[in-house]
Enzyme design. Sequence first.
Site, PDB file in Angstrom:
ATOM      1  N   CYS A  86       1.493  24.580 -52.923  1.00  0.00           N
ATOM      2  CA  CYS A  86       1.708  25.509 -54.047  1.00  0.00           C
ATOM      3  C   CYS A  86       2.379  24.846 -55.247  1.00  0.00           C
ATOM      4  O   CYS A  86       2.186  25.279 -56.382  1.00  0.00           O
ATOM      5  CB  CYS A  86       2.555  26.697 -53.590  1.00  0.00           C
ATOM      6  SG  CYS A  86       1.933  27.540 -52.131  1.00  0.00           S
ATOM      7  N   HIS A 325      -3.093  34.426 -55.363  1.00  0.00           N
ATOM      8  CA  HIS A 325      -2.422  33.141 -55.190  1.00  0.00           C
ATOM      9  C   HIS A 325      -3.449  32.054 -54.847  1.00  0.00           C
ATOM     10  O   HIS A 325      -3.744  31.811 -53.684  1.00  0.00           O
ATOM     11  CB  HIS A 325      -1.392  33.283 -54.071  1.00  0.00           C
ATOM     12  CG  HIS A 325      -0.525  32.097 -53.857  1.00  0.00           C
ATOM     13  ND1 HIS A 325      -0.469  31.014 -54.718  1.00  0.00           N
ATOM     14  CD2 HIS A 325       0.351  31.801 -52.850  1.00  0.00           C
ATOM     15  CE1 HIS A 325       0.397  30.126 -54.251  1.00  0.00           C
ATOM     16  NE2 HIS A 325       0.897  30.570 -53.119  1.00  0.00           N
TER      17      HIS A 325
END
Length: 368
Positions: A86, A325
């Site tokens: 991420c 996401h």
Amino acid sequence: MTRASIVSACRSPVAPRGGALAHLSLPELAAPVLSAALSRAGLDPAQVDEVICSTALGPGGNPARSIALAAGLPEQVAGLSIDRQCAGGLDALALARQMVLSGAADIVMAGGAESYSRQPLRYRTFADGRPAEAYTQAPFTPWPERDPDMAEAAAALGRSQGISRAEQDDWAVESHAKARAQPPTEAELVPLAGVSTDAFTRRLTPALCSRAKALSGDITAANAAVAADAAAFCVVVSERVAADLAAPKVELTAAATKGSRPEEPGLAPLVAIGEVFRQSGLKASGLHRAEIMEAYAVQAIACVTGAGIAPRIVNRGGGALARGHPIGASGAINAVRLWHELVARGSGTGLAAIAAAGGIGSAALIRL
């Protein structure tokens, strides 16, 4: 060189896994965004020195090279693909900044691209004759007991920080409400496959949150971000190049990636935020805008509270809970949104921050 500036920033819409962008390969997803960012800066593809692209679930090889070629960049642009999960999207910006400040490059395209929909099937093999075993998540530490499932880690964070499910659901409801009230502008988005806005944003209510599927403890499908597909890129340039451009020049003033306790990934951004504050001499009170990752509502709440950031300046157009996401692209999307927030404001300092599995946090400060 004494300054590295972002002179253009844009992204694709974010679409949930299996949705409107599912049929696009990484080059098809990312190349139009990269090309648009260059065009909006008033730069020619032939001027680009490097492309740095974060991807966490990609097919291997060097996706940044394929994206650069698909975007019509010169063949001498080698492309650099990175994977820090991420955190990678912000790490791409940090690397671009260092290349420019060192004098190694004048124009670097930095960002991320992720297709959760086209995530390869992965298998691990064994030398003792056991059959190959499928897996979806690689280990992030050498110790299984310190490498929790992300939803379980988020639930543990809520318990340790005393953040209730009601608080998490309220944050999620507000994220969707802000995204609906302040949708992304045409300047921010590059339409793809007939999609011109984030597909997941909806009218979320407390009643819907109460019926959401539980993932772990207080973590539910409503207060956790959905897996998604998207791409985002920023154009990072030297002072010499910036001086000749009419585009807004937003200085990339500080960037940091730091490790923390692997079992508490949600708190890792606090260490990185502290480092960029140290580098810049800034305090939370000096921020005008912040884009804090919402992989989980509890994570965003803990980071905003722990860093002392005023909630009113955070994710003013909604966050990942209202979009989705796309792992390796998420940090770059936060940076793109932050850049447009400051340009619309006309001045100010902004912070982007994100957590990654394994207890890693990345943060960046930009200033107009």
